[in-house]
Design a protein around this motif. Structure first.
Motif, PDB file in Angstrom:
ATOM      1  N   LYS A 123       0.812  -1.218   0.000  1.00  0.00           N
ATOM      2  CA  LYS A 123       0.000   0.000   0.000  1.00  0.00           C
ATOM      3  C   LYS A 123       0.847   1.270   0.000  1.00  0.00           C
ATOM      4  CE  LYS A 123      -3.969   2.217   2.174  1.00  0.00           C
ATOM      5  NZ  LYS A 123      -5.058   2.112   3.168  1.00  0.00           N
ATOM      6  N   TYR A 124       2.022   1.215   0.648  1.00  0.00           N
ATOM      7  CA  TYR A 124       2.828   2.424   0.797  1.00  0.00           C
ATOM      8  C   TYR A 124       4.116   2.376  -0.015  1.00  0.00           C
ATOM      9  CZ  TYR A 124      -0.389   3.442   4.622  1.00  0.00           C
ATOM     10  OH  TYR A 124      -1.508   3.690   5.363  1.00  0.00           O
ATOM     11  N   ARG A 125       4.170   1.480  -0.993  1.00  0.00           N
ATOM     12  CA  ARG A 125       5.384   1.349  -1.805  1.00  0.00           C
ATOM     13  C   ARG A 125       5.725   2.690  -2.462  1.00  0.00           C
ATOM     14  NH1 ARG A 125       4.273  -3.007  -4.384  1.00  0.00           N
ATOM     15  NH2 ARG A 125       5.691  -4.389  -3.278  1.00  0.00           N
ATOM     16  N   GLY A 126       6.960   3.131  -2.250  1.00  0.00           N
ATOM     17  CA  GLY A 126       7.406   4.380  -2.861  1.00  0.00           C
ATOM     18  C   GLY A 126       6.945   5.627  -2.139  1.00  0.00           C
ATOM     19  N   ARG A 127       6.189   5.470  -1.047  1.00  0.00           N
ATOM     20  CA  ARG A 127       5.645   6.645  -0.351  1.00  0.00           C
ATOM     21  C   ARG A 127       6.123   6.744   1.097  1.00  0.00           C
ATOM     22  NH1 ARG A 127       0.209   6.941   0.365  1.00  0.00           N
ATOM     23  NH2 ARG A 127      -0.268   4.751  -0.042  1.00  0.00           N
ATOM     24  N   MET A 128       6.953   5.814   1.534  1.00  0.00           N
ATOM     25  CA  MET A 128       7.419   5.847   2.918  1.00  0.00           C
ATOM     26  C   MET A 128       8.652   6.735   3.062  1.00  0.00           C
ATOM     27  SD  MET A 128       6.952   2.034   4.569  1.00  0.00           S
ATOM     28  CE  MET A 128       7.314   1.013   3.140  1.00  0.00           C
ATOM     29  N   THR A 129       8.712   7.463   4.167  1.00  0.00           N
ATOM     30  CA  THR A 129       9.902   8.255   4.467  1.00  0.00           C
ATOM     31  C   THR A 129      11.018   7.331   4.955  1.00  0.00           C
ATOM     32  OG1 THR A 129       9.295   8.602   6.786  1.00  0.00           O
ATOM     33  CG2 THR A 129       8.422  10.171   5.166  1.00  0.00           C
ATOM     34  N   LYS A 130      12.235   7.868   5.012  1.00  0.00           N
ATOM     35  CA  LYS A 130      13.355   7.082   5.522  1.00  0.00           C
ATOM     36  C   LYS A 130      13.094   6.650   6.959  1.00  0.00           C
ATOM     37  CE  LYS A 130      18.322   7.232   6.390  1.00  0.00           C
ATOM     38  NZ  LYS A 130      19.558   8.082   6.389  1.00  0.00           N
ATOM     39  N   ALA A 131      12.528   7.558   7.763  1.00  0.00           N
ATOM     40  CA  ALA A 131      12.239   7.244   9.172  1.00  0.00           C
ATOM     41  C   ALA A 131      11.209   6.124   9.266  1.00  0.00           C
ATOM     42  CB  ALA A 131      11.728   8.492   9.888  1.00  0.00           C
TER      43      ALA A 131
END
Length: 505
Positions: free
Chosen positions: A197-205
């Motif tokens: 669901k969050y592929r490519g949208r997650m921050t490094k943290a």
């Protein structure tokens, strides 16, 4: 299942049948596979590390090349030595996978074939998680069918797990726990959902949070914990050389501290009438058995294992956290401590959804279970209960499944997932034949606040043309009798005349 995955499962499974002639159960085989897989993958990761100083996960004298360089009895001796030495790494994935490890493949020729031909010829680190992870989980599913080992108690149907994860919608910011994780199915599904669901949208943290303990489990049995740790690694959860994400201990033994509380709990606590423990709650009662737990966060004293897991989950949630928990029917209707816990649950939590499950979907026979969904809330200034209505979805009446001929599929739960309307206000839910809302007043007026609610009539009772095959009917009769025995045993326990577990086994 992917064609390459099917081929790999078939290859590994066929060799399992050979080893069964030597007395190995399916789960014994998967354990041995886990040890060898870890060594092979660790070696592949080391060789594929292009940095100036590649990091060794396994000491050189205990690694994969050191193992396959030997043959015959020398190979078997060195393998035993490797298992003993690698167990000496507590709190790491190494330690979890190799704790109390033993070689059960006593025929050196068969050990060499498994290591060199089956494990050695496959590039595991290069394979996608959908191949190596699903192949391993396919073997675990086959192991769950082995009734003699009781391995099925650690295995929740994948279709049910996926539906529970989908309606709870894990996020990269969640901390996720399964306090009775078995082979790790819930944890892997939650990680997979977030990754998709969050592929490519997650921050490094968020990525660091997800890989450094945001998803974790607790498992009492070391052998099962090792399967969970390996299952998670193969599905891309955690690191081979990192901290173990599976804590091997009794989840009920200690009260969760602030740092241990989480925002999402997904769990299927072990079934069974009672555990050999004494729990001291704040109600002033003592329920005597073998081991004493002092849990000041438990308001009700009971040796009922599921009720204590429910109390533990209530305590382990953060404020505004949410839970989806598989619970047997007796948790919904049992009096005494059961009633007190349900009253507290309705008052201090928003208990909003109950999914009544059909029989025939669990490897443990005779199980009548449900999934209870609830959210933890802060104390209310006005003292009013947080629960306003419980929506019950009856997926039990008129539904017939078997593990072999008609297994539960994810599509069977599509209507429930749609009716749940995750993300929408619950006021927008729509009542249907199977989905009904019961107000708090209605629930409190029920005898002992019984949440075991049913209103549907099985159509097979009136329609002779819809009668099931005799074998299915016979299986359902056995399941009904087994469930009835457990319910009567629970009642006898409340009345002070406990029934020995072996009497209802």
């Amino acid at each position: 299942m992917h064609a390459e995955t099917k081929s790999l499962v078939a290859k590994l499974w066929n060799y399992c049948t050979v080893l069964r002639d030597d007395g190995l159960s399916t789960i014994d085989y998967v354990e041995q596979l886990s040890y060898l897989l870890f060594l092979k993958i660790a070696d592949e990761q080391y060789r594929n590390d292009l940095s100036d100083a590649p990091k060794r996960i396994v000491p050189e004298h205990l690694d994969w090349p050191s193992l396959i360089a030997k043959q015959g009895e020398e190979l078997e001796r060195h393998y035993r030595h490797v298992l003993i030495e690698l167990a000496k790494h507590p709190h790491t994935n190494l330690g979890t996978i190799f704790t109390k490890a033993q070689n059960k493949i006593t025929d050196p020729a068969k050990l060499q074939k498994l290591a060199v031909d089956l494990i050695g010829k496959q590039e595991w680190a290069a394979a996608g998680v959908d191949i190596k992870g699903d192949a391993y989980e396919g073997l675990l599913a086959k192991g769950a069918e082995d009734i003699k080992t009781g391995a099925g108690q650690y295995f929740t149907p994948r279709a049910l797990i996926e539906a529970m994860v989908e309606v709870t919608q894990p996020t990269p910011d969640d901390t996720i726990l399964d306090p009775a994780c078995g082979t790790g199915g819930f944890l892997i599904a939650a990680h997979g959902y977030i990754a998709r669901k969050y592929r490519g949208r997650m921050t490094k943290a968020q990525r660091e949070h997800l890989s450094n303990g945001a998803i974790r489990g607790i498992e009492l049995v070391p052998g099962t914990a090792r399967l969970a740790a390996m299952n998670m690694l193969l599905h891309g959860v955690g690191n081979s050389d990192g901290k173990s994400l599976i804590d091997v201990r009794d989840a009920l033994a200690n009260q969760p501290t602030g740092d241990e509380r989480v925002s999402l709990i997904l769990a299927n606590p072990p079934f069974g009438k009672k555990s050999s423990i004494t729990v001291y709650g704040t109600d002033g009662r003592m329920d005597k058995d073998d081991i004493a737990y002092d849990r000041s966060d438990f308001r009700s004293t009971t040796t009922n294992k599921q009720l204590n897991f429910l109390q533990h989950i209530m305590s382990a949630l953060k404020v505004d956290g949410r839970a989806a928990v598989v619970l047997p029917d007796n948790v919904l209707f049992e009096g005494g401590a059961g009633e007190a816990i349900r009253r507290r649950l309705l008052r201090e939590f928003d208990v909003h959804t109950l999914l009544r499950l059909p029989t025939g979907i669990f490897y443990a026979g005779g199980v009548k279970a449900n999934v209870l969904f609830f959210d933890k809330k802060p104390p209310r200034v006005d003292g009013q209960p947080w629960t306003s209505a419980l929506w019950v979805y009856d997926f039990r009446v008129g539904q017939h499944f078997t593990l072999k001929t008609k297994p539960l599929r994810r599509a069977h739960l599509d209507d429930f997932v749609s009716a749940y309307r995750q993300g929408d206000p619950r006021s927008e839910r729509i009542e249907t034949e199977r989905f009904r809302a019961f107000s708090l007043d209605e629930l409190l007026k029920r005898d002992k606040v019984n949440l075991n609610i049913s209103w549907l009539k099985d159509p097979a009772l009136d329609d002779t043309d819809s009668l099931l095959p005799p074998g299915v009917i016979a299986r359902e009769i056995v399941d009904e009798l087994q469930a009835a025995l457990e319910e009567f045993a629970a009642i006898a326990d409340v009345l002070g005349e406990p029934v020995p577990d072996e009497a209802i086994a």
